[in-house]
Write a protein that holds these residues in place. Sequence first.
Motif, PDB file in Angstrom:
ATOM      1  N   ALA A  70      -3.007   8.353 -11.714  1.00  0.00           N
ATOM      2  CA  ALA A  70      -2.338   8.448 -10.412  1.00  0.00           C
ATOM      3  C   ALA A  70      -3.341   8.309  -9.283  1.00  0.00           C
ATOM      4  O   ALA A  70      -4.390   8.954  -9.289  1.00  0.00           O
ATOM      5  CB  ALA A  70      -1.608   9.784 -10.312  1.00  0.00           C
ATOM      6  N   GLY A  71      -2.999   7.432  -8.314  1.00  0.00           N
ATOM      7  CA  GLY A  71      -3.831   7.281  -7.123  1.00  0.00           C
ATOM      8  C   GLY A  71      -3.044   7.680  -5.901  1.00  0.00           C
ATOM      9  O   GLY A  71      -3.367   8.656  -5.212  1.00  0.00           O
ATOM     10  N   ASN A  72      -1.950   6.970  -5.659  1.00  0.00           N
ATOM     11  CA  ASN A  72      -1.174   7.159  -4.436  1.00  0.00           C
ATOM     12  C   ASN A  72       0.296   7.433  -4.800  1.00  0.00           C
ATOM     13  O   ASN A  72       1.151   6.561  -4.673  1.00  0.00           O
ATOM     14  CB  ASN A  72      -1.322   5.884  -3.576  1.00  0.00           C
ATOM     15  CG  ASN A  72      -0.798   6.060  -2.190  1.00  0.00           C
ATOM     16  OD1 ASN A  72      -0.547   7.186  -1.743  1.00  0.00           O
ATOM     17  ND2 ASN A  72      -0.602   4.947  -1.492  1.00  0.00           N
ATOM     18  N   VAL A  73       0.525   8.652  -5.294  1.00  0.00           N
ATOM     19  CA  VAL A  73       1.883   9.056  -5.710  1.00  0.00           C
ATOM     20  C   VAL A  73       2.248  10.319  -4.941  1.00  0.00           C
ATOM     21  O   VAL A  73       1.472  11.283  -4.918  1.00  0.00           O
ATOM     22  CB  VAL A  73       1.945   9.343  -7.234  1.00  0.00           C
ATOM     23  CG1 VAL A  73       3.364   9.740  -7.641  1.00  0.00           C
ATOM     24  CG2 VAL A  73       1.476   8.136  -8.041  1.00  0.00           C
ATOM     25  N   SER A  74       3.422  10.314  -4.306  1.00  0.00           N
ATOM     26  CA  SER A  74       3.782  11.428  -3.422  1.00  0.00           C
ATOM     27  C   SER A  74       3.817  12.758  -4.184  1.00  0.00           C
ATOM     28  O   SER A  74       4.407  12.850  -5.273  1.00  0.00           O
ATOM     29  CB  SER A  74       5.140  11.182  -2.762  1.00  0.00           C
ATOM     30  OG  SER A  74       6.142  11.144  -3.741  1.00  0.00           O
ATOM     31  N   GLY A  75       3.159  13.751  -3.621  1.00  0.00           N
ATOM     32  CA  GLY A  75       3.185  15.106  -4.174  1.00  0.00           C
ATOM     33  C   GLY A  75       2.383  15.280  -5.446  1.00  0.00           C
ATOM     34  O   GLY A  75       2.487  16.325  -6.106  1.00  0.00           O
ATOM     35  N   LEU A  76       1.568  14.295  -5.794  1.00  0.00           N
ATOM     36  CA  LEU A  76       0.822  14.379  -7.049  1.00  0.00           C
ATOM     37  C   LEU A  76      -0.679  14.284  -6.759  1.00  0.00           C
ATOM     38  O   LEU A  76      -1.122  13.356  -6.079  1.00  0.00           O
ATOM     39  CB  LEU A  76       1.252  13.211  -7.944  1.00  0.00           C
ATOM     40  CG  LEU A  76       1.025  13.338  -9.446  1.00  0.00           C
ATOM     41  CD1 LEU A  76       1.745  14.551 -10.012  1.00  0.00           C
ATOM     42  CD2 LEU A  76       1.502  12.071 -10.153  1.00  0.00           C
ATOM     43  N   ASP A  77      -1.450  15.255  -7.272  1.00  0.00           N
ATOM     44  CA  ASP A  77      -2.902  15.170  -7.124  1.00  0.00           C
ATOM     45  C   ASP A  77      -3.399  13.900  -7.790  1.00  0.00           C
ATOM     46  O   ASP A  77      -2.894  13.512  -8.849  1.00  0.00           O
ATOM     47  CB  ASP A  77      -3.580  16.360  -7.823  1.00  0.00           C
ATOM     48  CG  ASP A  77      -3.405  17.645  -7.033  1.00  0.00           C
ATOM     49  OD1 ASP A  77      -3.240  17.562  -5.803  1.00  0.00           O
ATOM     50  OD2 ASP A  77      -3.411  18.723  -7.665  1.00  0.00           O
ATOM     51  N   ASN A 134       0.821  -1.218   0.000  1.00  0.00           N
ATOM     52  CA  ASN A 134       0.000   0.000   0.000  1.00  0.00           C
ATOM     53  C   ASN A 134       0.850   1.261   0.000  1.00  0.00           C
ATOM     54  O   ASN A 134       0.315   2.367   0.112  1.00  0.00           O
ATOM     55  CB  ASN A 134      -0.916   0.023   1.240  1.00  0.00           C
ATOM     56  CG  ASN A 134      -1.988  -1.043   1.129  1.00  0.00           C
ATOM     57  OD1 ASN A 134      -2.475  -1.323   0.029  1.00  0.00           O
ATOM     58  ND2 ASN A 134      -2.336  -1.657   2.255  1.00  0.00           N
ATOM     59  N   ASN A 135       2.156   1.113  -0.067  1.00  0.00           N
ATOM     60  CA  ASN A 135       3.031   2.288   0.047  1.00  0.00           C
ATOM     61  C   ASN A 135       2.854   3.257  -1.117  1.00  0.00           C
ATOM     62  O   ASN A 135       2.657   2.845  -2.261  1.00  0.00           O
ATOM     63  CB  ASN A 135       4.507   1.855   0.105  1.00  0.00           C
ATOM     64  CG  ASN A 135       4.801   1.082   1.372  1.00  0.00           C
ATOM     65  OD1 ASN A 135       3.986   1.107   2.296  1.00  0.00           O
ATOM     66  ND2 ASN A 135       5.916   0.381   1.399  1.00  0.00           N
ATOM     67  N   GLU A 136       2.963   4.531  -0.748  1.00  0.00           N
ATOM     68  CA  GLU A 136       2.891   5.598  -1.753  1.00  0.00           C
ATOM     69  C   GLU A 136       4.105   5.498  -2.689  1.00  0.00           C
ATOM     70  O   GLU A 136       5.235   5.321  -2.231  1.00  0.00           O
ATOM     71  CB  GLU A 136       2.925   6.907  -0.967  1.00  0.00           C
ATOM     72  CG  GLU A 136       2.831   8.151  -1.744  1.00  0.00           C
ATOM     73  CD  GLU A 136       2.875   9.356  -0.811  1.00  0.00           C
ATOM     74  OE1 GLU A 136       1.849  10.030  -0.681  1.00  0.00           O
ATOM     75  OE2 GLU A 136       3.943   9.612  -0.209  1.00  0.00           O
ATOM     76  N   LEU A 137       3.853   5.640  -3.980  1.00  0.00           N
ATOM     77  CA  LEU A 137       4.979   5.643  -4.940  1.00  0.00           C
ATOM     78  C   LEU A 137       5.660   6.999  -4.915  1.00  0.00           C
ATOM     79  O   LEU A 137       4.977   8.038  -4.845  1.00  0.00           O
ATOM     80  CB  LEU A 137       4.446   5.416  -6.360  1.00  0.00           C
ATOM     81  CG  LEU A 137       4.152   3.990  -6.824  1.00  0.00           C
ATOM     82  CD1 LEU A 137       3.460   4.026  -8.186  1.00  0.00           C
ATOM     83  CD2 LEU A 137       5.433   3.167  -6.906  1.00  0.00           C
ATOM     84  N   SER A 138       6.973   7.010  -4.998  1.00  0.00           N
ATOM     85  CA  SER A 138       7.653   8.316  -5.060  1.00  0.00           C
ATOM     86  C   SER A 138       7.531   8.865  -6.487  1.00  0.00           C
ATOM     87  O   SER A 138       7.493   8.099  -7.463  1.00  0.00           O
ATOM     88  CB  SER A 138       9.129   8.181  -4.674  1.00  0.00           C
ATOM     89  OG  SER A 138       9.863   7.636  -5.746  1.00  0.00           O
ATOM     90  N   LEU A 139       7.464  10.198  -6.559  1.00  0.00           N
ATOM     91  CA  LEU A 139       7.332  10.823  -7.885  1.00  0.00           C
ATOM     92  C   LEU A 139       8.569  10.528  -8.733  1.00  0.00           C
ATOM     93  O   LEU A 139       8.470  10.332  -9.945  1.00  0.00           O
ATOM     94  CB  LEU A 139       7.119  12.337  -7.733  1.00  0.00           C
ATOM     95  CG  LEU A 139       6.824  13.084  -9.029  1.00  0.00           C
ATOM     96  CD1 LEU A 139       5.562  12.563  -9.709  1.00  0.00           C
ATOM     97  CD2 LEU A 139       6.690  14.597  -8.770  1.00  0.00           C
TER      98      LEU A 139
END
Length: 220
Positions: A96-103, A54-59
């Motif tokens: 994009a669903g769960n990507v750091s810093g991204l709407d 479930n970890n957020e992907l880094s941009l």
Amino acid sequence: MSRYIERNENDRFNAARDPADPSPEVELPKPVLAGNISIEQALAERRSIRSYSNNELSLSNVAQLLWAAQGMTSDLFFRAAPSAGALYPLEVYLVAGNVSGLDVGVYRYVPSRHSMIRIFKGDRRDELCRASLSQSQIRDAAAVVVIAADYSRTTVKYGTRGIRYVHIEVGCAAENIYLQGVSLGIGTCAVGAFDDEEVASILNLPSNEDPLLILPIGYV
Ligand SMILES: Cc1cc2nc3c(=O)[nH]c(=O)nc-3n(C[C@H](O)[C@H](O)[C@H](O)COP(=O)(O)O)c2cc1C
């Protein structure tokens, strides 16, 4: 890179944008040209992965995958994946669903600037999953890459044989994503079983583009 190609790309992207949401372009972190594992190891470890953490992907990792798929690798116009006649019919979208810093939203990758333009906001993973025979890896992935193509860019030169070339190119781009993913600890799975019209409508693709392959992505 030629100014002609850049102008063409700008026209296409401006046409695809939602006028009610003229979001700024998202500049992506520069691709990294050194990795932790060899190409041989990546080939040996590559597998289709259908469940993710479930970890957020880094941009920066997302940017690296997009670059592997269709990034520019020369000052002229050449890209990371080969293209018949260097005509580049592929367009790469990020759901994009769960990507750091991204709407949360749908983005279109811009190879010439290594950036993305947001097409619209909102989470489309559930709909995309339903349009793909409810394959849960699409709903569960942190983000989903969709590769679409404008066949006419290739068939204008090669006629109907160009259709074959476009399909081959999608395979090349997808394998790049797979291998880059192995190096980053990101799993993916080529998904070809989906309803073309539904996917095109969910992503609001321009009428000259067909969705050809879906690749959910997430940390393993
Ligand atoms: C063109 C293509 C379409 C595919 N479509 C699907 C799909 O819709 N769903 C799925 O779970 N896997 C799909 N796969 C993945 C294959 O099932 C997978 O590559 C195969 O089982 C071999 O496993 P490996 O990739 O781990 O080596 C597809 C692969 C390709 C190349």
